[in-house]
Every structure is written in C-alpha cells, then in structure tokens.
Design a protein around this motif. Structure first.
Motif, PDB file in Angstrom:
ATOM      1  N   PRO A  13       0.928  -1.220   0.115  1.00 27.65           N
ATOM      2  CA  PRO A  13       0.162   0.054   0.121  1.00 27.65           C
ATOM      3  C   PRO A  13       0.878   1.349  -0.144  1.00 27.65           C
ATOM      4  O   PRO A  13       2.159   1.254   0.326  1.00 27.65           O
ATOM      5  CB  PRO A  13      -0.637  -0.169   1.265  1.00 27.65           C
ATOM      6  CG  PRO A  13      -0.023  -1.148   2.191  1.00 27.65           C
ATOM      7  CD  PRO A  13       0.646  -2.095   1.277  1.00 27.65           C
ATOM      8  N   LEU A  18      -3.008   6.292   0.586  1.00 29.67           N
ATOM      9  CA  LEU A  18      -4.038   6.328   1.884  1.00 29.67           C
ATOM     10  C   LEU A  18      -4.058   8.090   2.444  1.00 29.67           C
ATOM     11  O   LEU A  18      -5.419   8.220   2.746  1.00 29.67           O
ATOM     12  CB  LEU A  18      -3.194   5.680   3.154  1.00 29.67           C
ATOM     13  CG  LEU A  18      -3.975   5.451   4.312  1.00 29.67           C
ATOM     14  CD1 LEU A  18      -5.348   4.734   4.065  1.00 29.67           C
ATOM     15  CD2 LEU A  18      -3.378   4.835   5.304  1.00 29.67           C
ATOM     16  N   TYR A  33      -9.414   0.777   0.762  1.00 32.14           N
ATOM     17  CA  TYR A  33      -8.231   0.639   0.227  1.00 32.14           C
ATOM     18  C   TYR A  33      -7.309  -0.174   1.079  1.00 32.14           C
ATOM     19  O   TYR A  33      -6.599  -1.023   0.506  1.00 32.14           O
ATOM     20  CB  TYR A  33      -7.461   1.958   0.091  1.00 32.14           C
ATOM     21  CG  TYR A  33      -6.099   2.152  -0.253  1.00 32.14           C
ATOM     22  CD1 TYR A  33      -5.737   1.819  -1.534  1.00 32.14           C
ATOM     23  CD2 TYR A  33      -5.083   2.335   0.551  1.00 32.14           C
ATOM     24  CE1 TYR A  33      -4.404   1.958  -1.790  1.00 32.14           C
ATOM     25  CE2 TYR A  33      -3.745   2.260   0.181  1.00 32.14           C
ATOM     26  CZ  TYR A  33      -3.503   2.068  -1.041  1.00 32.14           C
ATOM     27  OH  TYR A  33      -2.152   2.287  -1.450  1.00 32.14           O
ATOM     28  N   LEU A  34      -7.279  -0.242   2.426  1.00 34.67           N
ATOM     29  CA  LEU A  34      -6.255  -1.316   3.172  1.00 34.67           C
ATOM     30  C   LEU A  34      -6.615  -2.654   3.046  1.00 34.67           C
ATOM     31  O   LEU A  34      -6.071  -3.552   3.128  1.00 34.67           O
ATOM     32  CB  LEU A  34      -6.590  -0.496   4.721  1.00 34.67           C
ATOM     33  CG  LEU A  34      -5.704   0.538   5.106  1.00 34.67           C
ATOM     34  CD1 LEU A  34      -5.747   1.015   6.456  1.00 34.67           C
ATOM     35  CD2 LEU A  34      -4.013   0.779   4.610  1.00 34.67           C
ATOM     36  N   PHE A  37      -4.986  -5.431   0.872  1.00 28.64           N
ATOM     37  CA  PHE A  37      -3.640  -5.901   1.256  1.00 28.64           C
ATOM     38  C   PHE A  37      -3.098  -6.880   2.426  1.00 28.64           C
ATOM     39  O   PHE A  37      -2.359  -7.184   2.470  1.00 28.64           O
ATOM     40  CB  PHE A  37      -2.686  -4.490   1.668  1.00 28.64           C
ATOM     41  CG  PHE A  37      -2.759  -3.711   0.512  1.00 28.64           C
ATOM     42  CD1 PHE A  37      -1.951  -3.857  -0.554  1.00 28.64           C
ATOM     43  CD2 PHE A  37      -3.546  -2.578   0.517  1.00 28.64           C
ATOM     44  CE1 PHE A  37      -1.874  -2.962  -1.602  1.00 28.64           C
ATOM     45  CE2 PHE A  37      -3.641  -1.501  -0.552  1.00 28.64           C
ATOM     46  CZ  PHE A  37      -2.628  -1.737  -1.615  1.00 28.64           C
ATOM     47  N   GLN A 143       4.469  -4.859   5.829  1.00 27.86           N
ATOM     48  CA  GLN A 143       2.925  -4.397   6.033  1.00 27.86           C
ATOM     49  C   GLN A 143       2.719  -4.211   7.576  1.00 27.86           C
ATOM     50  O   GLN A 143       1.982  -3.347   7.699  1.00 27.86           O
ATOM     51  CB  GLN A 143       2.212  -5.858   5.802  1.00 27.86           C
ATOM     52  CG  GLN A 143       2.330  -6.197   4.307  1.00 27.86           C
ATOM     53  CD  GLN A 143       1.650  -7.649   4.080  1.00 27.86           C
ATOM     54  OE1 GLN A 143       1.748  -8.384   4.888  1.00 27.86           O
ATOM     55  NE2 GLN A 143       0.691  -7.632   2.903  1.00 27.86           N
TER      56      GLN A 143
END
Length: 182
Positions: A13, A18, A33-34, A37, A143
C-alpha cells in the motif's frame, strides 16, 4: 519468480494514496483501500464507548455485512482488549494461540490483526482490525509497520485535534517488542 528470474513482490500500500483518500474522501474509503492488502475478510474501524466497541465502519469482502449489522461488542475478553494492552495483536489461528484460549471470540474469528488508535492526548479511543472466520497469515514486517502507520493516520482523520505525527512512524522502529518483525 517470473520468466526472466525476477522475484514477484506483492504490491505494498502507498502512504500517499492512503493520505489522499483520507483528505479527499473518507475513513471508509481509506479502510476499503487497506482491506485489499491482507487476505482477511473483514476490515473494521471500531470506537470504544464505555466498555464496548462499536463498529463505525466495516468492509466485508463478501459484501454480506455492514457496520449497522454488528451489535456492540464487549471490551473485556476481546481480541481488541489484547491489542490495546499490547499495542497490537496478530493471530494467525486462534485455536493454536494460547493468548486467546479463553476469549469468547476464539471459535468465531480464527485470524485477527488489530492496531489501536490514539487521540492527540495519547488516549486509546478505538481500533482498526482485520479479521477472518478462517486462519490467515499475518502481515509481514513491512506490512505490519505500514498498518501501524495507517492506524495513526486514520486516528488523525477521525480525531481532528490530533497532530499528524504518522510520518515519524515510518522512520522509527519503536515497535520492535510487539511486531512480527523479529
């Protein structure tokens, strides 16, 4: 590895993407969006009100549930409580993890990644978590650090009085004691 010998690296990401989503759209858009991942089905933003967590946003990759479908959940004995006490929590299989042996959520949520959110006064007010009904791998070191930073960014967006300190998190590793990056 591809045909030329390059190692396939999963897409990471972007902090800037973000931040753009938080500035131009909403916390919900940032969570959506997150959610892409990590393999976990649910991505949840919950706020602690009294002794219960209330889901303000819920992303369900299967599109079945939304935040209004979730009843408030108790703080004591929850995965969120452990995440807040320890600064984060990663569970890849709850049935094999002694830390959650007595949790009432053990049989329901088999995997979990939780990052607490703090106000500008450094008080915890909620949590961002990724959860699934089946075992899932936890985040890798990169991550994990990103999701810590993302929790700080989202806390800033949810608490307008909070200073934007999240860029500092990108360049420090003060989480060495609670990170899977050992």
């Amino acid at each position: 590895m591809d045909g030329v010998g390059h190692v396939d690296v999963p897409q990471l990401p972007s902090i800037w993407q973000l931040e753009d989503l938080l500035n131009r759209r909403s916390v919900g858009a940032a969570l959506e969006y997150l959610s892409q991942f990590l393999p976990h089905r649910f991505t949840v933003f919950s706020v602690l009100r009294g002794m219960e967590f209330e889901a303000e946003y819920l992303i369900d990759k299967e599109g079945v549930l939304c935040a209004s479908d979730m009843a408030p959940s108790g703080f004591i004995g929850s995965y969120c409580e452990l995440a807040m006490i320890n600064g984060s929590l990663v569970i890849t299989d709850s049935l094999k993890d002694p830390r959650v042996q007595k949790s009432r959520y053990r049989d329901l949520y088999r995997s979990y990644v939780g990052m607490p959110m703090r106000t500008g006064n450094n008080k915890m007010f909620g949590i961002i978590c990724f959860a699934d009904l089946v075992p899932q791998p936890g985040p890798d070191c990169t991550q994990y650090q990103f999701f810590r930073t993302a929790a700080s960014m989202i806390a800033s967006a949810a608490d307008p009085g909070r200073e934007h300190m999240y860029l500092c998190l990108l360049y420090t590793s003060d989480a060495a004691d609670d990170t899977p990056c050992v």
